[in-house]
Design an enzyme around this catalytic site. Structure first.
Site, short mmCIF file in Angstrom:
data_model
loop_
_atom_site.label_atom_id
_atom_site.label_comp_id
_atom_site.label_asym_id
_atom_site.label_seq_id
_atom_site.Cartn_x
_atom_site.Cartn_y
_atom_site.Cartn_z
N GLU A 1 8.90 16.41 14.86
CA GLU A 1 9.47 16.16 13.54
C GLU A 1 8.78 17.10 12.54
O GLU A 1 7.57 17.10 12.42
CB GLU A 1 9.18 14.71 13.13
N CYS B 1 13.62 10.56 7.34
CA CYS B 1 13.37 10.22 8.76
C CYS B 1 14.62 10.43 9.61
O CYS B 1 14.54 10.79 10.77
CB CYS B 1 12.89 8.79 8.87
N LYS C 1 0.87 -1.19 0.00
CA LYS C 1 0.00 0.00 0.00
C LYS C 1 0.91 1.24 0.00
O LYS C 1 1.48 1.60 1.02
CB LYS C 1 -0.89 -0.07 1.25
N GLU D 1 8.62 1.36 11.52
CA GLU D 1 9.76 2.26 11.27
C GLU D 1 9.17 3.66 11.22
O GLU D 1 8.51 4.01 10.24
CB GLU D 1 10.42 1.94 9.92
P1 NAD Z 1 2.14 8.69 7.17
O1 NAD Z 1 2.25 7.99 8.48
O2 NAD Z 1 1.20 9.82 7.05
O3 NAD Z 1 1.75 7.66 6.02
C1 NAD Z 1 2.45 6.47 5.81
C2 NAD Z 1 1.51 5.44 5.22
O4 NAD Z 1 0.45 5.18 6.13
C3 NAD Z 1 0.86 5.91 3.91
O5 NAD Z 1 0.78 4.80 3.02
C4 NAD Z 1 -0.54 6.32 4.36
O6 NAD Z 1 -1.50 6.21 3.35
C5 NAD Z 1 -0.81 5.34 5.48
N1 NAD Z 1 -1.80 5.83 6.46
C6 NAD Z 1 -2.05 7.12 6.79
N2 NAD Z 1 -3.04 7.18 7.71
C7 NAD Z 1 -3.42 5.90 7.96
C8 NAD Z 1 -4.39 5.30 8.83
N3 NAD Z 1 -5.17 6.04 9.61
N4 NAD Z 1 -4.47 3.95 8.84
C9 NAD Z 1 -3.67 3.20 8.05
N5 NAD Z 1 -2.77 3.70 7.21
C10 NAD Z 1 -2.63 5.04 7.16
O7 NAD Z 1 3.63 9.11 6.78
P2 NAD Z 1 4.12 9.90 5.51
O8 NAD Z 1 3.70 11.32 5.65
O9 NAD Z 1 3.76 9.16 4.27
O10 NAD Z 1 5.72 9.77 5.69
C11 NAD Z 1 6.44 10.57 6.55
C12 NAD Z 1 6.75 9.84 7.85
O11 NAD Z 1 7.45 8.62 7.56
C13 NAD Z 1 7.69 10.64 8.72
O12 NAD Z 1 7.25 10.59 10.04
C14 NAD Z 1 9.01 9.92 8.57
O13 NAD Z 1 9.91 10.09 9.63
C15 NAD Z 1 8.57 8.50 8.43
N6 NAD Z 1 9.63 7.68 7.83
C16 NAD Z 1 10.31 6.80 8.63
C17 NAD Z 1 11.34 6.02 8.09
C18 NAD Z 1 12.09 5.02 8.93
O14 NAD Z 1 12.70 4.12 8.35
N7 NAD Z 1 12.07 5.11 10.24
C19 NAD Z 1 11.66 6.14 6.74
C20 NAD Z 1 10.95 7.04 5.95
C21 NAD Z 1 9.92 7.80 6.51
#
Ligand code: NAD
Length: 500
Positions: free
Chosen positions: A403, A301, A190, A266
């Protein structure tokens, strides 16, 4: 031959992607999802409308993955056979790297040079690495005494839902797909709402590579609908999630409210970059600080978003960081010389700017940046922000705690090493940290004092597929990359054999 700005613009004008849901080895129309527009942050243009999966569609995707796991050949293949499929997929990704890089660049704004040389290179390497790892997943024979034999084997864990973010859409997908598929699991991927196109192209390549039907399924859609339905689905055995801490919490709740599926997280970070007064090369430390926070528009991240610098060298470091910021002046992501493109969306730009406003109200000072900008060579309005450095930041301010996920550096200063460690450790996150010092003993002590998945000494962002990556505290748990990632997608089975 590498492509120039005009070549990329021409390719972009011709680009077409699949739009459907990829389920059971083919693209299908949605049963109940509402189509989703994909808007490019480069110029605010709608690139395409893609199919979004509703609950019924998620059911179909999980059923396809379930069938492929319970009845299909994939988990039963010799690992070397699975490896051949992954190698073939890597070859096709390499073949289509320009088109995939272009999709990434257009959908989420990554500079095309980084998309091509970092993002796509990472995906190809990851698929190849896990292909090679597929048959290195050995079991154990513990010494259980003379009368019985205990075999401990690693078995594929089942159907995996891989839910990924937009900041490195294909790298993150690769970090999940590589080990999950190598281990013999089947997957429903997804992608994030902002980056569906590159994932659909990857799905097309999976079909061309001959992955058995249902082994990889790709469903786009809003997180609260498609992601939620996957999180709650009783047919999913494992969720591997990369994204925000807030959504990570949702996945733990979904698991608790459904079948107690295993959830690997993550999550976000607020990583400190400590520069001591005995840093071996102050210039390199400062340059790395600037690169770390402005690369990928700060949407990383592990971005070193808190610069924790000794007062005696703070002015020199800050001057150099500000000078380096000029290299990251926002530009057209399709121009190969651009080092920083837009942030991912208008909504995200608003959120980053509001963090800057709050910081100013709380007493921080803008050293450079802080404003949205237009990029003249791009028609229409894109979501561009100047590289921004804030000093006079104190630990209680929001910019020091939350963040931001944008090109915004917060500078904090200290007098003693103890103060530096206290400042660095003052965070709910635990993803990464760095320390710059000539004193190896000091570096070790500081590294031990910090709870973080990775600590870099006199460098930042060193990484290798053989080395695990992940966090602690609100940055999550579990590890991507390395052989450890295979543990997430396998179950240990013990078989006792009596020895009469
Ligand atoms: P996000 O949490 O908004 O979304 C991530 C995924 O979750 C997307 O596919 C989104 O559609 C889905 N999602 C959103 N709301 C949901 C819900 N209520 N239920 C189920 N799924 C849902 O994150 P983002 O804005 O796409 O990415 C940025 C974040 O990702 C930052 O916090 C960043 O630090 C983190 N990140 C972490 C790593 C790591 O390896 N630790 C790597 C890259 C990004």
């Amino acid at each position: 031959m590498s492509l120039g700005h005009d070549d990329w613009l021409r390719l972009a004008a011709r680009m077409s992607s699949p739009r459907g849901l990829f389920v059971g080895g083919t693209f299908i129309d949605p049963a109940d999802g509402t189509p989703m527009p994909v808007t490019s942050p480069r110029d605010g243009r709608v690139l395409a409308e893609v199919a979004a999966a509703g609950e019924k569609d998620v059911d179909r995707a999980v059923a396809a993955a379930r069938r492929a796991f319970d009845e299909g050949p994939w988990p039963r293949l010799k690992p070397r056979e699975r490896a051949k499929h992954l190698l073939r997929l890597a070859e096709l990704v390499d073949r289509d790297a320009d088109v995939l890089a272009l999709s990434v660049s257009l959908e989420m704004g990554k500079p095309i040079s980084d998309a091509r040389n970092v993002e796509l290179a990472a995906l190809v390497n990851t698929l190849r690495w896990y292909a090679e790892a597929a048959d290195k997943n050995a079991g154990e024979i513990p010494d259980a005494g003379p009368d019985a034999l205990a075999l401990v084997t690693r078995e594929p864990a089942g159907v995996v839902a891989a839910v990924v973010p937009w900041n490195f859409p294909l790298t993150m997908a690769g970090w999940k797909l590589g080990p999950a598929l190598a281990a013999g699991c089947t997957v429903v991927l997804k992608p994030a709402e902002q980056s569906p196109l590159s994932a659909l192209h990857l799905a097309r390549l999976a079909a061309e590579a001959g992955l058995p039907e249902g082994v990889l399924n790709v469903v786009n859609g809003p997180g609260e609908v498609t992601g939620r339905a996957l999180g709650l689905h009783p047919g999913v055995d494992v969720v591997t999630f990369t994204g925000s801490t807030e959504v990570g919490r949702h996945f733990l709740r979904y698991a608790a409210d459904s079948n107690l599926k295993r959830v690997w997280l993550e999550l976000g970070g607020k990583s400190p970059n400590i520069i001591l007064d005995d840093a071996p090369e102050l210039g390199a430390a400062a340059d790395t600080s600037a690169w770390g926070i402005f690369f990928n528009s700060g949407e990383m991240c592990t971005a070193p978003s808190r610069l924790v610098v000794h007062k005696s060298v703070a002015d020199e470091v800050l001057e150099r960081v500000v000078a380096r910021a000029a290299d990251f002046a926002p530009g057209d992501p399709l121009d190969p010389v651009t080092k920083m493109g837009p942030v991912v969306s208008e909504e995200h730009l608003g959120s980053v700017l509001s963090h800057v406003d709050v910081a100013l109200e709380e007493g921080a000072r803008v050293c450079i940046g802080g404003e949205r900008v237009r990029v003249d060579s791009v028609a229409g309005g894109g979501s561009y922000l100047e590289p921004t450095v804030l000093d006079r930041v104190t630990p209680g301010m929001r910019v020091a705690r939350e963040e931001i996920f944008g090109p915004v550096l917060s500078v904090l200063t200290f007098d003693t090493v103890e103060e530096a460690v206290a400042l660095a450790a003052d965070t709910e996150y635990g993803l990464a940290a760095a320390v710059w010092t000539r004193d190896l003993g000091r570096a070790h002590r500081i590294s031990r004092a910090l709870r973080a998945g990775t600590v870099w000494v006199n460098c930042y962002e060193e990484g290798d597929l053989s080395v695990p990556f992940g966090g602690t505290k609100l940055s999550g748990h579990g590890r991507d990359k390395s052989l450890h990632a295979l543990e997430k997608f396998t179950d240990l089975k013990t078989t006792w054999i009596a020895l009469p």
